[in-house]
Design an enzyme around this catalytic site. Sequence first.
Site, mmCIF file in Angstrom:
data_model
loop_
_atom_site.group_PDB
_atom_site.id
_atom_site.type_symbol
_atom_site.label_atom_id
_atom_site.label_comp_id
_atom_site.label_asym_id
_atom_site.label_seq_id
_atom_site.Cartn_x
_atom_site.Cartn_y
_atom_site.Cartn_z
ATOM 1 N N HIS A 185 0.820 -1.218 0.000
ATOM 2 C CA HIS A 185 0.000 0.000 0.000
ATOM 3 C C HIS A 185 0.858 1.274 0.000
ATOM 4 O O HIS A 185 0.381 2.353 0.387
ATOM 5 C CB HIS A 185 -0.973 0.042 1.187
ATOM 6 C CG HIS A 185 -1.985 -1.049 1.206
ATOM 7 N ND1 HIS A 185 -2.329 -1.777 0.102
ATOM 8 C CD2 HIS A 185 -2.740 -1.544 2.224
ATOM 9 C CE1 HIS A 185 -3.244 -2.686 0.417
ATOM 10 N NE2 HIS A 185 -3.499 -2.571 1.701
ATOM 11 N N ASP B 2 -30.973 6.746 -12.575
ATOM 12 C CA ASP B 2 -30.414 5.426 -12.861
ATOM 13 C C ASP B 2 -28.900 5.468 -13.051
ATOM 14 O O ASP B 2 -28.173 4.608 -12.553
ATOM 15 C CB ASP B 2 -31.098 4.805 -14.084
ATOM 16 C CG ASP B 2 -31.227 5.769 -15.266
ATOM 17 O OD1 ASP B 2 -30.747 6.912 -15.181
ATOM 18 O OD2 ASP B 2 -31.830 5.372 -16.288
ATOM 19 N N ASN C 14 -34.708 6.875 -16.528
ATOM 20 C CA ASN C 14 -34.955 7.583 -17.786
ATOM 21 C C ASN C 14 -33.842 7.287 -18.796
ATOM 22 O O ASN C 14 -33.555 8.098 -19.673
ATOM 23 C CB ASN C 14 -35.141 9.087 -17.566
ATOM 24 C CG ASN C 14 -34.025 9.686 -16.727
ATOM 25 O OD1 ASN C 14 -33.007 9.038 -16.467
ATOM 26 N ND2 ASN C 14 -34.206 10.919 -16.302
ATOM 27 N N GLY D 273 -30.371 6.830 -18.898
ATOM 28 C CA GLY D 273 -29.123 7.533 -19.169
ATOM 29 C C GLY D 273 -28.915 8.798 -18.376
ATOM 30 O O GLY D 273 -29.653 9.100 -17.435
#
Length: 547
Positions: free
Chosen positions: A113, A429, A456, A458
């Site tokens: 890390h 969405d 809807n 997109g």
Amino acid sequence: MYTVGDYLLDRLHELGIEEIFGVPGDYNLQFLDQIISREDMKWIGNANELNASYMADGYARTKKAAAFLTTFGVGELSAINGLAGSYAENLPVVEIVGSPTSKVQNDGKFVHHTLADGDFKHFMKMHEPVTAARTLLTAENATFEIDRVLSQLLKEGKPVYINLPVDVAAAKAEKPALPLEKESSTTNTTEQVILSKIEESLKNAKKPVVIAGHEVISFGLEKTVTQFVSETKLPITTLNFGKSAVDESLPSFLGIYNGKLSEISLKNFVESADFILMLGVKLTDSSTGAFTHHLDENKMISLNIDEGIIFNKVVEDFDFRAVVSSLSELKGIEYEGQYIDKQYEEFVPSSAPLSQDRLWQAVESLTQSNETIVAEQGTSFFGASTIFLKSNSRFIGQPLWGSIGYTFPAALGSQIADKESRHLLFIGDGSLQLTVQELGLSIREKLNPICFIINNDGYTVEREIHGPTQSYNDIPMWNYSKLPETFGAKEDRVVSKIVRTENEFVSVMKEAQADVSRMYWIELVLEKEDAPKLLKQMGKLFAEQNK
């Protein structure tokens, strides 16, 4: 043995933090043992670090302080976008980073890390622009440094960063002898001068207006401002960046001011004021109709956490919270003029397909007191920010930072912070697809918000700005109503619905509000290129601004 980890957790609890979000990693596991062993603190494990930072942001908007925990390097960098949003919008969030032991860091070991260059300060430096204070704890400095950065958190209302090496968390410490130093509630000479100027200006004004902004919410001053306006009957508006800074059910609340995109009578009222008192306001593009506001600075007193401007003269070294808290002490102020007529029309549903404009009319009609509306920065925000909230209601959005997918984790974080206020989330969405992983957390924690997923097809907000038919604004189509089942929920825990018409929306909304025992997951099917009127207008302004 009482340890540095215990000290840090005691201080966080003192700030009102009862839950800590995050993701485990080998550099924070021992500290996690300390968290889960406490009866006054709960660990909320997230699907990823970005979601943890979003969730802490939502928690801080409600509880006025939050904390999340990551591991060194990979974890903290995953979370930094969410932390930047908290910084931009004045949210007091503590990021705790579990890091390798002090010896490993001092010896410059090439451990996992890291960047394998022996420098363990890279990532703390990356946090400098998005935190008010940072610290690398040692066994010797830990208690002092914890108090220092947390005091800065309280002062500025912005995130702070605490790097906690494994061995330091377990090092011996003394319990706090005194509480964290809070800001004085008394006013100094500068603050008295500011209050006198406000009092004089309000008494002389024939047509004053108060504009409240997001810093009122960040510092927990909503009730203070509401009381002041209620007693003086002063007309008040907010920007969408600051919506719910005042109780919107007050007769004197005018609505949301948004430059030339404001409702015309509101725009004329605000811009013709002979005195403007601005409290905790920042004039950003998305809250001023792309800088189309016309507010006369020669008639304005504007107060922020870091600066005050009195009729174009800058004033510093004053306590914003003390001044706002003292407004109710001003005497002899009572507005006797007119307000504007608020246009409200009762929503009568039909069997017609649901549309954006009708959706937000229905939401305004059906929302109840003591609800929290959370709206994603897209069609949802530009629709929901225009409605009038009921009494004792709150609103959460992110209009300045505007990070896609933010509101789903933020709504869950806020719901955890306030279990009594039912949270109503409206998210598109495209946004949901970024952070939907926390649906599993909401099921595990038995959270019961009402989630409306606007399908809807997109990125509608981007289509309104540029490229309405371009493929980059398209997204994969998911079966949204099946997601709760996919994440392991049964019907006794989550109710999933699909809504296509006005009648269906009203029926499901009422059912969900009446059933507080379960989470509701409601897919709203809307036309691909349908958008709220405000978004269509704003999209054109943003497109022009980007040229």
